[in-house]
Structures are given as C-alpha cells and as structure tokens.
Design a protein around this motif. Sequence first.
Motif, PDB file in Angstrom:
ATOM      1  N   ALA A   1      13.159  -2.130   7.448  1.00  0.00           N
ATOM      2  CA  ALA A   1      11.853  -2.067   8.100  1.00  0.00           C
ATOM      3  C   ALA A   1      11.337  -3.465   8.441  1.00  0.00           C
ATOM      4  O   ALA A   1      10.774  -3.686   9.523  1.00  0.00           O
ATOM      5  CB  ALA A   1      10.865  -1.335   7.201  1.00  0.00           C
TER       6      ALA A   1
ATOM      7  N   LEU B   1      11.045  -2.931  12.355  1.00  0.00           N
ATOM      8  CA  LEU B   1       9.728  -2.506  12.840  1.00  0.00           C
ATOM      9  C   LEU B   1       9.151  -3.470  13.875  1.00  0.00           C
ATOM     10  O   LEU B   1       8.548  -3.019  14.864  1.00  0.00           O
ATOM     11  CB  LEU B   1       8.756  -2.332  11.671  1.00  0.00           C
TER      12      LEU B   1
ATOM     13  N   PHE C   1      10.023   5.491  12.500  1.00  0.00           N
ATOM     14  CA  PHE C   1      10.900   4.881  11.500  1.00  0.00           C
ATOM     15  C   PHE C   1      10.994   5.871  10.352  1.00  0.00           C
ATOM     16  O   PHE C   1       9.978   6.238   9.758  1.00  0.00           O
ATOM     17  CB  PHE C   1      10.325   3.555  11.011  1.00  0.00           C
TER      18      PHE C   1
ATOM     19  N   VAL D   1       5.844   6.437  10.398  1.00  0.00           N
ATOM     20  CA  VAL D   1       6.759   5.938   9.371  1.00  0.00           C
ATOM     21  C   VAL D   1       6.821   6.996   8.275  1.00  0.00           C
ATOM     22  O   VAL D   1       5.800   7.288   7.644  1.00  0.00           O
ATOM     23  CB  VAL D   1       6.285   4.588   8.798  1.00  0.00           C
TER      24      VAL D   1
END
Length: 232
Positions: A109, A113, A124, A172
């Motif tokens: 991440a 991200l 994600f 997420v």
Amino acid sequence: MSSSAVIIGASGGIGHAFETALIEEGVFETVHGFARSRPGAQHVDLLDEASIAGAAAHVAKGPPPTLVIVATGLLHDGNRGPEKALRDLDPAWLARVHAVNAIGPVLVAKHFLPLMPRTGRAVFAALSARVGSISDNRLGGWHGYRASKAALNMLIRNLAIEERRRNDRSIVVALHPGTVDTALSRPFQGNVAAGKLFDAERAALQLLDVIEGLKPHDSGKLFDFEGIEIPF
C-alpha cells in the motif's frame, strides 16, 4: 482514461486465478502480476521492500492502477504451522507470520496507493481471513495467523481513513475468500463442511464480484466472498 490492475502474489492459487480472470475480462489495458517466484520485473518479495518499490516503479511507467489486490498469506511452511496452544509459541515464527500477513501488504500500500488516481473509483484489496476477526473468535489457537490478520485488518482501516483524504471515492478493503483449495489450506481441509471448499477460480470470481459491488462507504471494512461484512 485507460488503467491497469495489479496482483501481488500472482503465482499462488487464488492470485493466479485473479490474474487470469482479469486478463480474460479485458477491462484493464494492462494486468500486472507479481510474485516472489517470478523473475525480473515481475519479482516481488513481501519481505524485501526494495522489490515492492521496484514493482511500483515498473507499474508507474504505464496506465495508473485502479485495482490492486494483495493475494498473499502465510499459515504454514511445511515445517511450522498454526499454533494450537501457548506452548507452541515461537518468536521467530510469530515475527515471520506478521511480516508476510500484515507488514508486507501495508508496504505494498505504501508504494502503490500513491500511484492510484486522486479522483474516481479505485480499489485496494488485501486477502484477510475470518479468523482475524476478534469479535468472531470463539475457538482460540492459531495465535500468529489470527493476530497477523487482525493486524492487517487494523492497517486496512487506517489506510482507508488516510486514503479517503486523498480520494473520497477510493475503497480500501480486506477480503475473506473462504476456504480455497490451495497449498495454504490443504493440511486443514478435512474439517471443511461439504460445499464450502472452493476451487481457486471460483474464489477469485466471487471476490471480483464483491469488489465490483463495493461503494466508497465500504472502505476500511472486511467482507467475505458473499459480500457480507465481517465485524473486526
């Protein structure tokens, strides 16, 4: 705008099924599959942050990723498995399980991200497990695996809060695939109820359907293969 998808753990049973399904669907201009066993630009080892950063740099050369899936996990390695009692606890094994199941995904991440769009829908997702739910724990045991997945769930919540400030349509999430017929679950399949052991292809398609149905308000949560939220 064209976009890409990223699968971390694409050499595993469910990871490879994700990669295959996304390529066949043809929605993304590029589908990137990374794994520890793959060479060159496709190599990622969750215990080596430099390899994660290298993979992100490779993806950054093309269309931005709007879907990143971390399909990795460690439950046993042939020598050690999930602990049944306190006497089985080993600090080195606990550290390794947390490194793979919690620290590795959050490092993914960290590097991926920022590559995802600042506007529009982007997802994600990391594979977690129902046994990582503290409120659902009624049997105990499996200390390292449970704790590492609980840690992953907390990190997912943190990431969701931070990412919402960057893109209010980002999602997420943690996903529970059920018991999938892979090397991870094979030693424990004897206790699985009839009809509850999924092949990797079915598991991947079920979770892709869940991902497709997610909304921004679902960010920061854990969902099972039917799209039902599992309380942390």
